[in-house]
Design a protein around this motif. Structure first.
Motif, PDB file in Angstrom:
ATOM      1  N   PHE B  29      15.115 -10.887  -7.485  1.00 61.21           N
ATOM      2  CA  PHE B  29      14.856 -12.264  -7.089  1.00 61.21           C
ATOM      3  C   PHE B  29      16.051 -12.855  -6.355  1.00 61.21           C
ATOM      4  O   PHE B  29      15.905 -13.510  -5.316  1.00 61.21           O
ATOM      5  CB  PHE B  29      14.528 -13.137  -8.302  1.00 61.21           C
ATOM      6  CG  PHE B  29      14.405 -14.585  -7.935  1.00 61.21           C
ATOM      7  CD1 PHE B  29      13.225 -15.058  -7.396  1.00 61.21           C
ATOM      8  CD2 PHE B  29      15.476 -15.457  -8.059  1.00 61.21           C
ATOM      9  CE1 PHE B  29      13.115 -16.379  -7.002  1.00 61.21           C
ATOM     10  CE2 PHE B  29      15.366 -16.779  -7.659  1.00 61.21           C
ATOM     11  CZ  PHE B  29      14.179 -17.239  -7.141  1.00 61.21           C
ATOM     12  N   ARG B  33      14.363 -13.114  -3.066  1.00 56.93           N
ATOM     13  CA  ARG B  33      13.567 -14.297  -3.397  1.00 56.93           C
ATOM     14  C   ARG B  33      12.108 -13.960  -3.688  1.00 56.93           C
ATOM     15  O   ARG B  33      11.243 -14.827  -3.644  1.00 56.93           O
ATOM     16  CB  ARG B  33      13.626 -15.344  -2.287  1.00 56.93           C
ATOM     17  CG  ARG B  33      14.960 -16.056  -2.180  1.00 56.93           C
ATOM     18  CD  ARG B  33      15.186 -16.946  -3.398  1.00 56.93           C
ATOM     19  NE  ARG B  33      16.378 -17.752  -3.245  1.00 56.93           N
ATOM     20  CZ  ARG B  33      17.607 -17.369  -3.577  1.00 56.93           C
ATOM     21  NH1 ARG B  33      17.796 -16.179  -4.095  1.00 56.93           N
ATOM     22  NH2 ARG B  33      18.625 -18.167  -3.417  1.00 56.93           N
ATOM     23  N   VAL B  35       9.293 -13.247  -6.196  1.00 52.37           N
ATOM     24  CA  VAL B  35       8.973 -13.374  -7.608  1.00 52.37           C
ATOM     25  C   VAL B  35       8.079 -12.189  -7.958  1.00 52.37           C
ATOM     26  O   VAL B  35       6.889 -12.197  -7.722  1.00 52.37           O
ATOM     27  CB  VAL B  35       8.261 -14.705  -7.899  1.00 52.37           C
ATOM     28  CG1 VAL B  35       7.902 -14.813  -9.362  1.00 52.37           C
ATOM     29  CG2 VAL B  35       9.142 -15.866  -7.485  1.00 52.37           C
ATOM     30  N   LEU B  95       6.440 -17.885  -2.237  1.00 57.24           N
ATOM     31  CA  LEU B  95       5.607 -17.462  -3.364  1.00 57.24           C
ATOM     32  C   LEU B  95       4.408 -16.609  -2.955  1.00 57.24           C
ATOM     33  O   LEU B  95       3.647 -16.172  -3.786  1.00 57.24           O
ATOM     34  CB  LEU B  95       5.100 -18.659  -4.178  1.00 57.24           C
ATOM     35  CG  LEU B  95       6.153 -19.398  -4.994  1.00 57.24           C
ATOM     36  CD1 LEU B  95       5.501 -20.564  -5.742  1.00 57.24           C
ATOM     37  CD2 LEU B  95       6.827 -18.480  -5.991  1.00 57.24           C
ATOM     38  N   LEU B  98       4.090 -13.211  -4.367  1.00 54.79           N
ATOM     39  CA  LEU B  98       3.601 -13.193  -5.742  1.00 54.79           C
ATOM     40  C   LEU B  98       2.208 -12.565  -5.840  1.00 54.79           C
ATOM     41  O   LEU B  98       1.929 -11.756  -6.710  1.00 54.79           O
ATOM     42  CB  LEU B  98       3.540 -14.642  -6.218  1.00 54.79           C
ATOM     43  CG  LEU B  98       3.188 -14.904  -7.654  1.00 54.79           C
ATOM     44  CD1 LEU B  98       4.412 -14.655  -8.503  1.00 54.79           C
ATOM     45  CD2 LEU B  98       2.751 -16.345  -7.815  1.00 54.79           C
ATOM     46  N   ALA B 291      17.216 -21.484  -6.787  1.00 54.95           N
ATOM     47  CA  ALA B 291      15.776 -21.228  -6.702  1.00 54.95           C
ATOM     48  C   ALA B 291      15.072 -22.202  -5.774  1.00 54.95           C
ATOM     49  O   ALA B 291      13.875 -22.314  -5.774  1.00 54.95           O
ATOM     50  CB  ALA B 291      15.151 -21.293  -8.082  1.00 54.95           C
ATOM     51  N   TYR B 293      13.546 -23.097  -2.482  1.00 52.74           N
ATOM     52  CA  TYR B 293      13.095 -22.345  -1.327  1.00 52.74           C
ATOM     53  C   TYR B 293      13.377 -23.107  -0.046  1.00 52.74           C
ATOM     54  O   TYR B 293      13.193 -24.309   0.021  1.00 52.74           O
ATOM     55  CB  TYR B 293      11.592 -22.119  -1.411  1.00 52.74           C
ATOM     56  CG  TYR B 293      11.242 -21.071  -2.388  1.00 52.74           C
ATOM     57  CD1 TYR B 293      11.288 -19.738  -2.027  1.00 52.74           C
ATOM     58  CD2 TYR B 293      10.877 -21.401  -3.671  1.00 52.74           C
ATOM     59  CE1 TYR B 293      10.969 -18.769  -2.918  1.00 52.74           C
ATOM     60  CE2 TYR B 293      10.554 -20.428  -4.579  1.00 52.74           C
ATOM     61  CZ  TYR B 293      10.601 -19.111  -4.200  1.00 52.74           C
ATOM     62  OH  TYR B 293      10.277 -18.146  -5.087  1.00 52.74           O
ATOM     63  N   VAL B 414      10.719 -22.286  -8.332  1.00 48.13           N
ATOM     64  CA  VAL B 414      10.419 -21.366  -9.414  1.00 48.13           C
ATOM     65  C   VAL B 414      10.609 -22.026 -10.779  1.00 48.13           C
ATOM     66  O   VAL B 414       9.887 -21.742 -11.721  1.00 48.13           O
ATOM     67  CB  VAL B 414      11.305 -20.115  -9.304  1.00 48.13           C
ATOM     68  CG1 VAL B 414      11.112 -19.219 -10.507  1.00 48.13           C
ATOM     69  CG2 VAL B 414      10.979 -19.357  -8.049  1.00 48.13           C
ATOM     70  N   TYR B 415      11.568 -22.931 -10.866  1.00 47.91           N
ATOM     71  CA  TYR B 415      11.810 -23.572 -12.160  1.00 47.91           C
ATOM     72  C   TYR B 415      10.649 -24.476 -12.544  1.00 47.91           C
ATOM     73  O   TYR B 415      10.252 -24.542 -13.703  1.00 47.91           O
ATOM     74  CB  TYR B 415      13.131 -24.332 -12.138  1.00 47.91           C
ATOM     75  CG  TYR B 415      14.292 -23.386 -12.028  1.00 47.91           C
ATOM     76  CD1 TYR B 415      14.600 -22.543 -13.095  1.00 47.91           C
ATOM     77  CD2 TYR B 415      15.044 -23.285 -10.875  1.00 47.91           C
ATOM     78  CE1 TYR B 415      15.629 -21.636 -13.005  1.00 47.91           C
ATOM     79  CE2 TYR B 415      16.082 -22.380 -10.786  1.00 47.91           C
ATOM     80  CZ  TYR B 415      16.373 -21.556 -11.848  1.00 47.91           C
ATOM     81  OH  TYR B 415      17.382 -20.652 -11.778  1.00 47.91           O
TER      82      TYR B 415
END
Lengths: 403, 629, 257
Positions: B29, B33, B35, B95, B98, B291, B293, B414-415
């Protein structure tokens, strides 16, 4: 334009489905739909399906039922009750099945129970263990084959009471089945042995056991005996940690289902030794009908039967017997036929009790052992399910449904 | 004292395997970056491959070399996944990768099932480390000590790698500033591949090293991935030391939780993660901006436009088509399409905050399942009629979303995603645990439509009217000033604040509205199926919604509709195959690679090709003129 | 007559005083340029005036209202518009919608859910686009605009709430020379016609000298000089920091252009 094209996508996809549908139903077969976790729990459902196929072939070789061949359609529930209901909807509304069978997971079984009751379709719950299937949530249209959580716990409580251990600890996966088993076992053991004391209970998450910590916590409670409900990978880890840390050295362990080949065989030489467990010693049962069944199974699939195989086999026997007795595929007639139906299984006669629709199929209780690098059951005896159910008066209280 | 030390060591040993996997994820990550939800699958692969290697390589040397060989093998598989699946889509919207990793999970699941069979495998014991040592009178397995030592060795090795070697320093630099590395003349392609190899290598080692403590089974991938994400988030994304400390923290808490509060096993780590994220959003050792983006300017969505006449006609045609379904011969279609409509509403509700609001919720099932449970509980305990339950369910779900959202909208990227996941998990475990109210995993049964709607066709129209109404409401909302303000907060929260928009309040209300609409979908679901179980609140349901939204295309309002429809139909169609997961996984990966804008993007692209074709054949001069401009 | 009163503004980052005891005033209808070499504290100063960062000490009073402690959105509601050094616009909206959004917010309608936003305040937005000469581009997506157009768009957005004070952080950065002149001319016209006060930072000294009424020179976080164009030009301290002695302002201009 984007939005417009999206809509086209939906329309096209839907049209494709419409095109793929064919409503034709073959008139010379009677269809049975089975819903089970075929991808999620293949180790359990593959032998189950084999058992069904074996019975199906035998029945069809004999000319089928009501002059028609039986046909089995299986659907994967993906481990989700919602998907199972959808599968049932498809089986009844598209495939035109006469009844549905199956479910291994309790929640799937309960969802199908509810569905069968609402839509007035026959459901033979072959494998799910939840007591609610026939008791609190029981209904006119649902019947269960396999001995329930309560029955298996009762068999173990009966055997455990004879060992006369005072301090008990329990370990069970943290979900309904585990809670139900522990509750039933505690209640029944206390009835038989009032001076018993429960000194600890552990609740690992299903398939997320932290075995080292659980074993330590159990050991800290200093029990004389342990009641185990964990299974699958949880059980394997629990056994290994327990053996390594000496938890089982002077402790009696009674254990739900551990003697079933499904759970025992993957552990190979590390299968627990001298536990008191329910299970299925298919390799040692000397009854002629069962020996024939095992031989036929081995011949057909080149593999030995698991408990699921027998359940699948008996499920199809049940379906055939119900159809024969009802004389039609009409649901009402089938439901009438199921109530009080007796079938001849490889292990003898099994009755579907009119009072709660639970079958009297039993289980084997014995000691576990390791022989030739493989777990087996020894000193076992067959416990008839009929002997391990509550009194009729109690059952009536447990089952609000009128019939 | 002895007991305390023994439990402490047990926790440390558990932390060992967790750290190996988590550190790999954190490194991947930090640099790429991505996930990577398939990281748990690498761990599972490690266990299976090591099992096979160990049964062929005898003795202690065989055992240890099997672990190393497994690491290399899994590292190579990770590399393959990176090159084939991820490399083509690094430039896609945040993302988006993902979804591709979801596809990878499905493919690896079925591949493992095919190669090793469905039965659980019990790991061999480590030669020479099968016994126990007595520490303060307690038996401690020697292999526990080996695991502790192994994790410390790996920690030290990673420290040396990142501080003493050129590639390590580059990786560390890349974690902090990707452009700078490019400026240093480093080949980013090679760097990403190297990082993927290293991360997968560590996951493989983790899977192999835990074999003597357990074994290999098909639930390992998803079981560990949530724990690993919790660890990485608590420790701080991209921080190796943080991953180590968080592994220890989580494992020790679990171990002592088992002892002191046996029922807590389901939820403990999520509660800890939620608390830490609320108090310290970047995790214990993370940097605040790690985190965040940077949006991809090549992927800016086009401005929204109200539906033109053509669009309205198509919308009407679809509604007419759906209204016609019960008259078609096949009775099952009403059930299938009612499922599709429900999922469309669910996906559209997630799209409202994800696509329009830029908030990627990983816990949207909490409101979908939450609405379903509100409806079911109302029926069960208060005999509420269906009509009222369908009205109240979204209110309940919206209220839940309002409370949870209040904490979550303070975070981003992400958080934010992980905090929504944590809260969803807390909701799930409350429902599972509170058996007396919710029935636990046995759920709530017999929640059926009112008598007038009990006929499947009639209920289908209820679903159609309510579902389409919900989708239209979401669509209309996107066009209101509030919807524009929400889009504004996504485009530039700096600008939004600077023109007086209360960014957090807009986000919070959007979150609650999306939650309410998901709750509406859940209420329809419960009456369609007649029962509700915690599976509808589970992580996998949240991920279904994410897949549907990304699959359809994040950047257009029609995306979730297309995504949910195609995804549901595809699943329905494929599920009759034994290896349907493999096929579905491949289909997902294919869509992701072919079109970073999802299905709707794919349609646009083919549309453009069609335009060009027409242009080339001279049949449409106007298009050519437009393009020339 | 002072409209904006800044007193004793200070902010440190990790022991470094980025802005140190800065005080100044701004009158109604005045164009004040904030200049200084890179790292002098201009942007930090701006961010404190606009509530993005909170000063360690000091006060900012706008028409008697304390701004320190307020959030950007609250400061905007007091009639302060802002343009950014690096443009910040809503990239998924059209040019016109960007302005409409600001107008909607000005009318307190960001939570409105009963009407479409697409045509809300479109006429007013068009009028504002007229002012900056972008009416023709109203329906273009923002993300395809040239950088200079984005800068102008930011000005239109900032004008949406009829600001009494405009804070412009390097409004002409990245623009070509003719564009710069026209943008600053536009700003000067606004100041003249509407009585708006403007505080801006700028590197281009031609622009500064041509349009500003007054100059404030920052160096290392402190006010170095203050006064009219002529006064500041003549200040030896300013010459010192800008030129290190010797060369002329013209070279300084080319350095920064």
């Amino acid at each position: 334009m984007t939005g417009l094209r999206n809509f086209f996508a939906t329309v096209l996809a839907s049209a494709a489905v419409l095109g793929a549908v064919s409503g034709a139903m073959a008139a010379d077969t009677i269809k049975i739909g089975d819903i089970n976790s075929y991808t999620g729990m293949t180790a359990f459902t593959a032998p189950y399906k084999n058992g069904m196929m074996l019975a199906l072939d035998e029945i069809n070789a004999d000319g089928g039922v009501l002059g028609k061949k039986l046909k089995l359609i299986t659907k994967d529930d993906k481990g989700q009750p919602g998907e199972a209901v959808k599968a049932a909807q498809e089986l009844f509304n598209r495939d035109g099945v006469a009844m549905i069978t199956g479910a291994t997971l309790s929640n799937v079984g309960l969802a199908l129970t509810s569905y069968a009751g609402q839509r007035k379709h026959l459901y033979i719950a072959s494998e799910p263990l939840a007591d609610a299937v026939v008791w609190s949530e029981g209904n006119r249209y649902t019947f269960r084959l396999r001995p329930s959580t309560y029955m298996q716990a009762a068999m173990l409580a009966d055997a455990a009471a004879k060992e006369n251990k005072k301090r008990w600890a329990t370990i069970a996966p943290n979900y309904s089945y585990g809670k139900e088993a522990v509750e039933a076992f505690e209640k029944l053991l206390k009835e038989k042995q009032p001076d018993v004391e429960f000194v600890g209970s552990q609740w690992p998450g299903l398939f997320k056991i932290d075995a080292g910590a659980e074993v330590q916590a159990l050991a800290a409670a200093k029990p004389d005996a342990i009641f185990n409900v964990t299974f699958g990978s949880d059980l394997a880890k629990f056994v290994r940690e327990g053996e390594t840390r000496g938890l089982f050295k002077d402790t009696l362990v009674t254990s739900m289902l551990t003697g079933e080949p499904e759970y025992m065989d993957p552990m190979k030489a590390e299968a627990p030794k001298n536990w008191l467990a329910t299970g299925y010693p298919w390799y040692a049962i000397e009854e002629k009908s069962h020996e024939d069944y095992v031989a036929a199974y081995k011949k057909k699939f080149g593999d030995y039967p698991r408990l699921g195989s027998l359940v699948g086999y008996d499920t199809i026997l049940t379906a055939a017997a119900a159809l024969k007795k009802a004389g039609s595929t009409d649901t009402d007639a089938l439901v009438e036929a199921m109530s009080g139906l007796t079938i001849d299984t490889p292990l003898g006669k099994v009755l579907y009790r009119p009072i709660d629709h639970q079958s009297t199929m039993g289980a084997f209780v014995g000691r576990t052992a390791v022989k030739d690098g493989k777990g087996i059951m020894v000193d076992w005896s067959y416990k008839d399910g009929a002997d391990f159910l509550p009194s009729d008066a109690e059952v009536k209280k447990l089952r609000p449904a009128s019939d | 004292m002895g007991f305390f030390v023994a439990q402490l060591l047990t926790g440390m040993a558990n932390a060992g395997a967790l750290f190996l996997v988590a550190s790999g994820l954190s490194i991947i990550f930090g640099v790429t970056r991505v996930v990577n939800f398939a990281h748990g699958s690498f761990y599972m692969l490690g266990a299976y491959i090591a099992y096979t290697l160990m049964s062929h390589l005898p003795g202690a040397i065989g055992f240890w070399s099997a672990i190393v060989l497994t690491g290399i093998a899994v590292g190579l598989i990770g590399l393959l996944v990176e090159i084939v699946v991820l490399k083509p889509i690094y430039r896609a919207p945040e993302l988006y990768q993902l979804v591709a990793t979801f596809g990878v999970i499905l493919v690896i699941q079925d591949a493992v099932r095919y190669v090793w069979g469905p039965e659980d495998l019990i790991g061999p014991r480590a030669p020479g480390f099968g016994g126990v040592v007595s520490i303060f009178g307690q038996s401690v397995p020697t292999y526990d000590l080996v695991l502790i030592a192994l994790s410390l060795v790996v920690l030290a090795a990673l420290w040396a790698l990142f501080n003493k070697t050129r590639i390590g320093v580059l990786i560390r630099a890349a974690t902090q500033d990707r452009e700078m590395v490019g400026a240093l003349g480093v080949n980013q392609t090679l760097l990403f591949s190297a990082v993927f190899f290293l991360g997968s290598f560590l996951a493989g080692i983790g899977g192999a090293a835990q074999l003597p403590k357990g074994g290999a089974d098909l639930t390992m991938d998803l079981n560990i991935i949530t724990a690993v994400f919790v660890v990485v988030v608590i420790g701080g994304m991209g921080s190796i030391f943080g991953a180590f400390m968080a592994s220890v923290l989580i494992s020790e808490l679990q171990v002592f939780g088992v002892q002191l509060l046996p029922q807590s096993t389901l939820v403990l780590m999520f509660v800890v993660m939620a608390i830490i994220l609320v108090v310290r959003p970047q995790g214990l050792f993370g940097r605040p901006d790690a985190a965040v983006y940077q949006g991809n300017s090549a992927m800016v969505p086009k401005p929204l436009k109200p539906l033109g006449l053509a669009g309205k006609l198509v919308g009407a045609a679809i509604l007419a088509f759906l209204a016609f379904i019960p008259f078609y011969g096949d009775n099952f279609l009403v059930f299938l399409f009612s499922d599709i409509i429900i999922f469309c509403l669910f996906a559209a509700s997630l799209h409202f905050i994800l696509g329009i609001g830029g908030m990627a919720s990983f816990g949207h099932a909490a409101y979908y399942g939450g609405g379903a449970y509100v409806a079911a509980l109302l029926v069960q305990y208060l005999q509420t009629p269906m009509e009222l339950a369908i009205v109240l369910a979204p209110l309940g779900a919206g209220f839940l979303a309002l409370i949870i959202g209040w904490f979550c909208v303070r975070l981003s990227g992400v958080y934010f995603a992980m905090l929504t996941l944590a809260f969803a998990q807390v909701v799930w475990s409350v429902v599972v645990q509170w058996t007396s109210l919710t029935g636990g995993t046995d759920g709530i049964l017999n929640i059926w439509p009112s008598d007038w709607a009990s006929d499947p066709s009639v209920f289908y129209y209820v679903v159609l009217v309510v579902g389409a109404g919900g989708i239209i409401a979401l669509r209309a909302m996107a066009h209101t000033p509030f919807g524009y303000a929400l889009r504004g907060t996504r485009d530039s929260s700096l600008r939004a604040e600077a023109i007086g928009i209360h960014v957090r309040r807009v986000q919070l209300l959007a979150f609650a509205f999306a939650g309410a609409m998901a709750g509406l979908a859940g209420a329809l679901f419960v009456f369609a199926k007649g029962s509700i179980f915690p599976t509808e609140l589970a992580i996998s349901r949240s991920f279904d919604a994410l897949i549907m939204v990304f699959f359809g295309g994040v950047q257009s309002l029609g995306g979730p509709i297309a995504g949910a429809s195609v995804f549901t139909l595809l699943q329905d169609w494929l599920s009759d195959f034994t290896y349907w997961q493999l096929l579905l996984g491949v289909a997902i990966i294919a869509v992701v690679i072919l079109s970073p804008r999802g299905i709707t993007g794919l349609l646009e692209t083919t549309g453009r090709i069609g335009d060009r074709f027409r242009t080339a054949t001279g049949s449409n001069a106007e298009v050519a003129g437009k393009e020339a401009r | 007559m002072s409209f904006l009163v800044v007193e004793g503004l200070s902010l440190s980052f990790g022991g470094v005083r980025a802005v140190d005891d800065v005080s100044f005033t701004l009158a109604k209808g005045e164009l004040l340029a904030l200049i200084g070499p890179n790292g002098a504290g201009k942007s930090t100063c701006f961010n404190m005036l606009y509530g993005v960062s909170r000063p360690d000490s000091g006060s900012v009073k706008l028409d008697g209202n304390e701004l320190v402690g307020l959030k950007p959105r609250q400061i905007w509601r007091l009639g302060v518009g802002r343009t950014f050094q690096i443009t910040a616009t809503f990239t998924s909206m059209t040019v016109c919608e960007n302005v409409q959004m600001a107008l909607l917010s000005h009318a307190n309608r960001t939570f409105g859910i009963f009407r479409r936003a697409h045509d809300a305040y479109r006429d007013q937005a068009m009028d504002l686009l007229d002012i900056i000469g972008m009416r023709g581009q109203a329906d273009r997506p923002t993300n395809v605009l040239a950088y200079g157009d984005l800068k102008r768009l930011e000005l239109a957005i900032a004008l949406a709430n009829e600001p009494k004070l405009l804070l412009m952080d390097e409004p002409t950065a990245g623009m070509a020379q003719p564009e710069r002149r026209s943008l600053m001319k536009l700003t000067a016209d606004l100041v003249r016609d509407r009585g708006t006060s403007v505080l801006f930072t700028e590197h281009d000294m031609d622009v500064v000298f041509e349009h500003s009424h007054r100059l404030l020179v920052l160096n290392r976080g402190r006010v170095l000089a203050e006064g009219s164009v002529a006064e500041v030009r003549a200040d030896p301290k300013v010459r010192e920091i800008y030129l290190g002695g010797g060369s002329t302002y013209a070279s300084m201009e080319t350095n920064h252009a």
